[in-house]
Design a protein around this motif. Sequence first.
Motif, short mmCIF file in Angstrom:
data_model
loop_
_atom_site.label_atom_id
_atom_site.label_comp_id
_atom_site.label_asym_id
_atom_site.label_seq_id
_atom_site.Cartn_x
_atom_site.Cartn_y
_atom_site.Cartn_z
N PHE A 1 20.76 -15.47 -36.74
CA PHE A 1 19.84 -16.53 -36.35
C PHE A 1 18.64 -16.54 -37.29
N SER A 2 17.89 -17.64 -37.27
CA SER A 2 16.70 -17.75 -38.11
C SER A 2 15.71 -18.70 -37.45
N PHE A 3 14.46 -18.58 -37.86
CA PHE A 3 13.39 -19.43 -37.37
C PHE A 3 13.00 -20.42 -38.47
N ASP A 4 12.90 -21.68 -38.09
CA ASP A 4 12.34 -22.70 -38.97
C ASP A 4 10.92 -22.96 -38.50
N ILE A 5 9.95 -22.42 -39.20
CA ILE A 5 8.55 -22.42 -38.75
C ILE A 5 7.76 -23.46 -39.55
N ARG A 6 7.31 -24.48 -38.85
CA ARG A 6 6.47 -25.49 -39.48
C ARG A 6 4.99 -25.20 -39.22
N SER A 7 4.69 -24.62 -38.07
CA SER A 7 3.36 -24.12 -37.74
C SER A 7 3.53 -23.12 -36.61
N SER A 8 2.44 -22.47 -36.20
CA SER A 8 2.53 -21.43 -35.18
C SER A 8 3.02 -21.96 -33.84
N ASP A 9 2.83 -23.25 -33.59
CA ASP A 9 3.30 -23.83 -32.32
C ASP A 9 4.33 -24.93 -32.53
N ASP A 10 4.93 -24.99 -33.71
CA ASP A 10 5.95 -25.98 -34.02
C ASP A 10 7.05 -25.30 -34.81
N TRP A 11 8.11 -24.87 -34.13
CA TRP A 11 9.18 -24.14 -34.79
C TRP A 11 10.46 -24.25 -33.98
N ASP A 12 11.57 -23.97 -34.67
CA ASP A 12 12.88 -24.00 -34.05
C ASP A 12 13.60 -22.69 -34.30
N LEU A 13 14.46 -22.32 -33.35
CA LEU A 13 15.32 -21.14 -33.48
C LEU A 13 16.76 -21.62 -33.64
N TYR A 14 17.34 -21.35 -34.80
CA TYR A 14 18.73 -21.71 -35.10
C TYR A 14 19.62 -20.51 -34.85
N VAL A 15 20.64 -20.67 -34.03
CA VAL A 15 21.57 -19.59 -33.72
C VAL A 15 22.99 -20.03 -34.06
N ALA A 16 23.65 -19.28 -34.94
CA ALA A 16 25.06 -19.54 -35.28
C ALA A 16 25.93 -18.67 -34.39
N ASP A 17 26.82 -19.31 -33.62
CA ASP A 17 27.65 -18.62 -32.65
C ASP A 17 29.12 -18.75 -33.05
#
Length: 471
Positions: free
Chosen positions: A299-315
């Motif tokens: 998995f990885s985090f796409d961080i645009r700011s400290s309160d704007d981010w996504d967690l991508y999980v490959a399953d």
Amino acid sequence: MPPLSRRRALASGLSALLAGVAGCNSVPTNGDGSDDPPAERTGSDSGDGGEENGTGTRAGTDGGPNLNDARVAAEPVASGFVSPVDFFAPDGTDRRFVVDQPGVVYEVTADGRRDAPYLDIRDRVVDIDGYDERGLLGVAPHPEFADDGRLYVRYSAPRREGTPQSYSHTFVLSEFTVDPDARTVGGGRERTLLELPEPQSNHNAGSVGFGPDGLLYVGTGDGGGGGDRGTGHVSDWYDAVEGGNGQDVTENLLGSILRIDVDSEGESRPYGIPDDNPLVGREGRDEQYAWGFRNPWRFSFDIRSSDDWDLYVADVGQSAYEEVSVVERGGNYGWNVREGTHCYGTDECPTTTPDGDPLVDPVIEYPHSGDGPTGISVIGGYVVRDEALAGTDLAGAYLFADWQSNGRLFAADPDSESTPWPIAEVPITGDDAPGSFVTAFGREGEDLFVLSTGARGLNDRMGRLHRLVAP
């Protein structure tokens, strides 16, 4: 708010990703019902069959990726690994490291892999040989590693107290305190945080990483075997398919993404529980952040700011579909009711739990066979941000791979108007491309890396690290 029942775990404020869920549409095995490669095992614009999976066609006129024209090249950085499965570059340092599955962490310099291991815990890791999904599977440096030398290490140990004799091994998450400036630290100083009995040897996941919230996220597989059933797989609410741990939130922590606070301790735990974890104060295990996973390999985090981010999980899928999800707090990602957007083991299946909680669709899905992009084991990557891979037409794309890379990566556009997102094959150009099997990705600043082996499973030091660049 009344306590949530066993299956009800959606915290208030979930995004429209959950609100919009609708519709529900099984590689050779290893002799135990599993279908994964070793630890490396861990998305189409069609929701009803891989044969309709499309190739990305976005033209890039609005600043998005142009997936039709995307190409990458790969520069060799280091070699001589047995099975490189993770990469990390601690903040505040100019150092980078590769995690090798047998139980060793190597530092990588401009001259390649150092001969002497930085961290060596082979004496604590279960013996592995040939085809194996166990081992040293993930390492995450603490955000303050440059000052405190803390590493969070996920490995497979021989059976420990509390793990039944009939089980394969023990899942271990430990904190190692090491000298952040040393060239080699031996075995470090270990403090065990979490142990989980693992019924079978496969589906161990392995990703560990700190989110922008400063909390540690940990992926766990469903306990192995095949179909999330058999020894060590509890019963769940869905009677049409036997098992499993993916839909359970009370009996164990398998088939999930966990979130813990390693900078505090609880009354009965060597770590703290974030107050906003979805099951805190409700029925279920407090460590749970999201569940319904089979084998969330990277998995990885796409961080645009400290309160704007996504967690991508490959399953990693069972036998027909691979998937990637953008994971939300309290989300249920469907296994083993569904494999991707498709019913698993039946022709019809529900889209919600009995409590009305949605089973969340992946944002990416691709099949094991058919037309268009195919594969057998998804390998999670990163969203290409800032100046990374300038000149490749991939800015803004989620770049990932399949274990059977065959000289290509995959890319998808997170701004796609359709879900699952269309994916495109991204050829890797050049004469010295990564090996036949991609195992993981890495990131350091604007640089993106890919790890690979030259053979299926453990090998005779054919594993390599490449930096991805424009052709």
